[in-house]
Design a protein around this motif. Structure first.
Motif, PDB file in Angstrom:
ATOM      1  N   LEU B  23      -3.084  -7.562  -6.974  1.00 28.44           N
ATOM      2  CA  LEU B  23      -2.342  -7.527  -5.863  1.00 28.44           C
ATOM      3  C   LEU B  23      -0.944  -6.500  -6.320  1.00 28.44           C
ATOM      4  N   GLY B  40       2.147 -15.401  -3.408  1.00 27.64           N
ATOM      5  CA  GLY B  40       1.754 -15.185  -4.996  1.00 27.64           C
ATOM      6  C   GLY B  40       1.165 -16.407  -5.468  1.00 27.64           C
ATOM      7  N   ALA B  42      -1.763 -17.931  -3.658  1.00 24.51           N
ATOM      8  CA  ALA B  42      -2.828 -18.499  -2.789  1.00 24.51           C
ATOM      9  C   ALA B  42      -2.739 -19.311  -1.593  1.00 24.51           C
ATOM     10  N   ALA B  46      -2.041 -13.063   2.799  1.00 24.91           N
ATOM     11  CA  ALA B  46      -1.364 -11.971   3.078  1.00 24.91           C
ATOM     12  C   ALA B  46      -2.263 -10.718   2.107  1.00 24.91           C
ATOM     13  N   CYS B  59      -3.821 -12.034  -5.103  1.00 27.82           N
ATOM     14  CA  CYS B  59      -2.526 -12.531  -6.130  1.00 27.82           C
ATOM     15  C   CYS B  59      -2.934 -13.471  -7.120  1.00 27.82           C
TER      16      CYS B  59
HETATM   17  S1  FES Z   1       0.256 -13.532  -1.524  1.00 31.18           S
HETATM   18 FE1  FES Z   1       0.063 -15.308  -0.487  1.00 31.18          FE
HETATM   19  S2  FES Z   1      -2.236 -15.748  -0.803  1.00 31.18           S
HETATM   20 FE2  FES Z   1      -1.726 -14.340  -2.037  1.00 31.18          FE
END
Ligand code: FES
Ligand code: FES
Lengths: 222, 155
Positions: B23, B40, B42, B46, B59
């Motif tokens: 990401l 960040g 999971a 997004a 992420c």
């Molecule tokens: S930023 Fe939320 S699942 Fe990866």
């Protein structure tokens, strides 16, 4: 006479009102008196709570149990401390949905065995190793145990009988020992990464307990 | 150690640590900011991209792991499912604030490629990892059905 009698109660009533008023004022004064805020105080230092036992007993330490059947059950009970640990139970759920954390709450996001696997597979988030940056655990074989191997909600005795029933475990006893003692995904339970509590002992010690249990006739607790 | 990535059909050389989540490489090193950072960890979806066609949360993916894989982001995703999703999303005015939507679209496209005519249950299962704080879920589900119908009708 009559005039005096009439005046007396009036004086009494006035003083009663004055007394009540004074009492109210006093109560208000007491309630509204300036007070200091509660101050932080040091916690009393007592004996620390007993930490959960993280080591596993060796098979040799069970030799004092003369009756082989009782010894076999005792060995399985010790191995059960691993089998019933959240690191193992989370992927042996009773539904199609895994659980997570030591509290074994339902997995977030909602993932599901069967139809769910096709559209939201484990590999969407889980990779071949623990990814510490995201706090996501992983292993090359990351997957749920088959539904016939549901452990959550079962007694240790029921789990034991399930393990030695090839129709449900899909394993011979040799394969079962291999799975417990050497399977890399099982081994993840001792290296779960992040702040996850590892299973007690080591995989080698666990394997030794399973080996000893099998060679004492694989007896099950009630 | 430079890492060669295949992103949206182009080879891109990056010099990030192999443990850096994909990401951050996409957003900060390559400037592909359509892929969003939500949590960040999971939990929100997004950051969804496709790796060798599979939807993946970028992420949670160390960039060193995807060196030889084909990475597709919202900027590069293409094909009939994408066109159908774009049309349905526009017709239904799906986005509210829009923050989650690139992840929603990447998951929806992957779903339609796996199950061209998904049921409500298929949609709920496939999209359950994509959160929307504006709660556009009903419009997303309706738009996926629209896109599926459009995709199954011969032009
Ligand atoms: S930023 Fe939320 S699942 Fe990866
Ligand atoms: S549209 Fe706002 S978060 Fe989904």
């Amino acid at each position: 006479m009559s005039t005096r009698r009439r005046r007396r109660p009036r004086i009494g009533c006035l003083s009663l009102i004055a007394i009540v008023g004074a009492a109210l004022l006093l109560a208000l004064a007491v309630l509204l008196r300036p007070r200091s805020l509660p101050q932080p105080t040091a916690l009393a230092v007592g004996a620390p709570a007993a930490a959960p036992r993280t080591a596993l007993r060796s098979p040799a330490s069970f030799m004092a149990i003369a009756d082989p059947r009782a010894r076999s059950i005792a060995l399985f009970r010790e191995a059960g401390r691993v089998i019933q640990h959240p690191r193992c139970l989370n992927c042996h759920p009773r539904t199609d949905r895994p659980t997570q954390t030591d509290a074994m709450r339902p997995h977030m996001p909602w993932v599901s065995r069967g139809a769910g696997e096709a559209v939201l597979p484990c590999a969407t988030c889980h990779h071949d190793r623990n990814v510490e940056a995201a706090g996501v655990p992983g292993n090359p074989g990351w997957q749920l145990a088959p539904s016939e191997m549901a452990w959550q909600g079962q007694s240790l005795g029921d789990i034991c009988r399930q393990l030695i029933d090839p129709a449900r475990s899909h394993m011979t006893r040799a394969e079962l020992l291999d799975h417990m003692a050497t399977d890399d995904l099982v081994g993840w339970a001792w290296h779960p990464g992040g702040e996850r509590t590892p299973a007690p002992g080591t995989q080698a010690q666990f394997g030794a307990l399973i080996d000893a249990w099998l060679s004492t006739g694989a007896q099950c607790p009630a | 150690m430079p890492i060669d990535l295949s992103v949206n059909g182009r080879t891109r050389r990056v010099d990030d640590d192999a443990e850096t989540p994909l990401l951050w490489v996409l957003r900060d090193t390559l400037g592909l900011r359509g892929t969003r950072y939500g949590c960040g960890i999971a939990q929100c979806g997004a950051c969804t991209v496709h790796v060798d066609g599979q939807p993946v949360r970028s992420c949670t993916l160390p960039v060193g792991v995807v060196e030889s894989a084909a990475i597709t982001t919202i900027e590069g995703v293409a094909g009939p499912e994408v066109e159908a999703v774009r049309a349905a999303w526009t017709a239904r005015d799906v986005p509210q604030c829009g923050f989650c939507q690139s992840g929603q679209v990447m998951s929806a496209v992957a779903l339609l490629r796996t199950i061209p005519i998904p049921s409500d249950a298929d949609i709920d299962l496939a999209m359950s990892g994509n959160l929307c704080r504006c709660a556009t879920y009903n419009r997303i589900r309706a738009a996926i059905h629209d896109a599926a119908r459009a995709g199954s009708t011969p032009a």
